[in-house]
Design an enzyme around this catalytic site. Structure first.
Site, PDB file in Angstrom:
ATOM      1  N   SER A 142       0.804  -1.058  -0.008  1.00 21.75           N
ATOM      2  CA  SER A 142       0.025   0.108  -0.135  1.00 21.75           C
ATOM      3  C   SER A 142       0.796   1.307  -0.075  1.00 21.75           C
ATOM      4  CB  SER A 142      -0.687  -0.047   1.234  1.00 21.75           C
ATOM      5  OG  SER A 142      -1.620   1.294   1.375  1.00 21.75           O
ATOM      6  N   TYR A 155      -1.598  -0.886  10.544  1.00 24.31           N
ATOM      7  CA  TYR A 155      -2.042  -1.232   9.205  1.00 24.31           C
ATOM      8  C   TYR A 155      -0.585  -0.980   8.263  1.00 24.31           C
ATOM      9  CZ  TYR A 155      -3.603  -1.127   4.367  1.00 24.31           C
ATOM     10  OH  TYR A 155      -3.812  -1.039   2.972  1.00 24.31           O
TER      11      TYR A 155
END
Ligand SMILES: NC(=O)c1ccc[n+]([C@@H]2O[C@H](COP(=O)([O-])OP(=O)(O)OC[C@H]3O[C@@H](n4cnc5c(N)ncnc54)[C@H](O)[C@@H]3O)[C@@H](O)[C@H]2O)c1
Length: 265
Positions: A142, A155
């Site tokens: 990401s 995350y």
């Protein structure tokens, strides 16, 4: 690696990027073993494949279930006769709170799904992938894996771990038939918040980058795989922040912290 006639295992194939990737691989003449925890969403992906439905096989399982994932390579091999690629796409985000407010269980769940399951799947599929004339391991990290977002620190850390794992594997597998690809999406329009069991933050739309369509993201990813790229930045936000972060890291971190501040509860 060209995807025509290739058998690709895709995790998280029931929604968002994973569904779009499945449809894109099928459209390019490949076969897909679609993995997801949600059987209904997998059925929907298959339905959307229309004329290619027979080339899509659903495997419903939780990727943190080690017994089931260990049995998966043989099950896919038995169904399709071979495995040419693995796209580790399934993932969840965390509650939009600061690190200190998360429970140990929440932190472990994010790492179990995003990092440890990815690692385990790679290790169980690698023997088969090494036997193919050409093969693929692609991991979805990401933009949050190279640039911190307040309220998504754990995350981000899990995605940074996926990024380094991927780059390390690339270096280790350089002289083998296995192509290794790191995928770094920016904001993509999916149901990841809901699928992670979370409520959408009130200011989500105001603070986020304009999200890219999942089908557009899948097109960019598959093109990058077919062009043998190591690092695929998905979306103009990811491309821009990648450059800015390398040029002026503190400025880039501060900019995102300001833009995303309202996401924090
Ligand atoms: N949406 C974004 O803006 C964005 C940005 C960067 C990276 N990503 C990454 O892209 C990947 C796909 O995300 P998405 O946005 O398409 O999300 P999504 O929620 O739409 O799709 C993820 C899928 O993974 C499945 N899944 C979750 N946990 C699972 C488990 N334990 N076992 C099996 N399946 C499981 C879900 O059921 C869902 O179908 C994730 O790794 C995410 O971190 C997303």
């Amino acid at each position: 690696m060209k995807l025509k006639e290739k058998v690709i295992v895709i995790t998280g194939a029931g929604s968002g990027i994973g569904r779009a990737l499945s449809l894109e691989v099928l459209a390019r003449g490949g076969y897909v073993a679609g993995i997801d925890i949600n059987p209904d969403s997998l059925s929907k992906t298959r339905e959307l494949a229309e004329a290619n439905q027979e080339k899509f096989r659903s495997f419903t399982l939780d990727i943190t279930d080690k017994e089931k994932t260990t049995a998966l390579p043989l099950a896919v091999q038995e169904h399709f006769g071979k495995v040419d690629g693995l796209i580790n796409n399934a993932g969840i985000i965390q509650r939009f709170v600061k690190v200190q407010e998360l429970t140990d269980a929440e932190i472990h769940r994010v790492f179990d799904i995003n990092f440890f399951s990815t690692l385990h799947l790679i290790r169980v599929f690698l023997p088969q992938l090494l036997e193919r004339p050409e093969s693929l391991i692609a991991n979805v990290s990401s933009m949050g894996g190279f640039l911190p977002v307040p309220g998504q620190t754990i995350y981000g850390a899990s995605k940074a771990a996926v990024k380094l794992l991927t780059e390390g594997l690339y270096a280790e597998l350089k002289d083998t038939p296995v192509q290794v690809v790191s995928i770094l999406p920016g904001a993509i329009d999916t149901k990841i918040t809901e699928n992670s069991g979370l409520e959408r933050p009130k200011n989500a739309d105001a603070s986020r980058f304009k999200a890219l369509d999942a089908s557009k993201a899948a097109e960019i990813i598959v093109r990058g795989i077919e062009q043998n790229q190591l690092k695929i930045l998905v979306g103009s936000d990811a491309s821009m922040m990648d450059k800015l972060y390398r040029l002026a890291p503190k400025y880039a971190v501060d900019l995102i912290a300001k833009k995303m501040k309202s996401l924090l509860r």
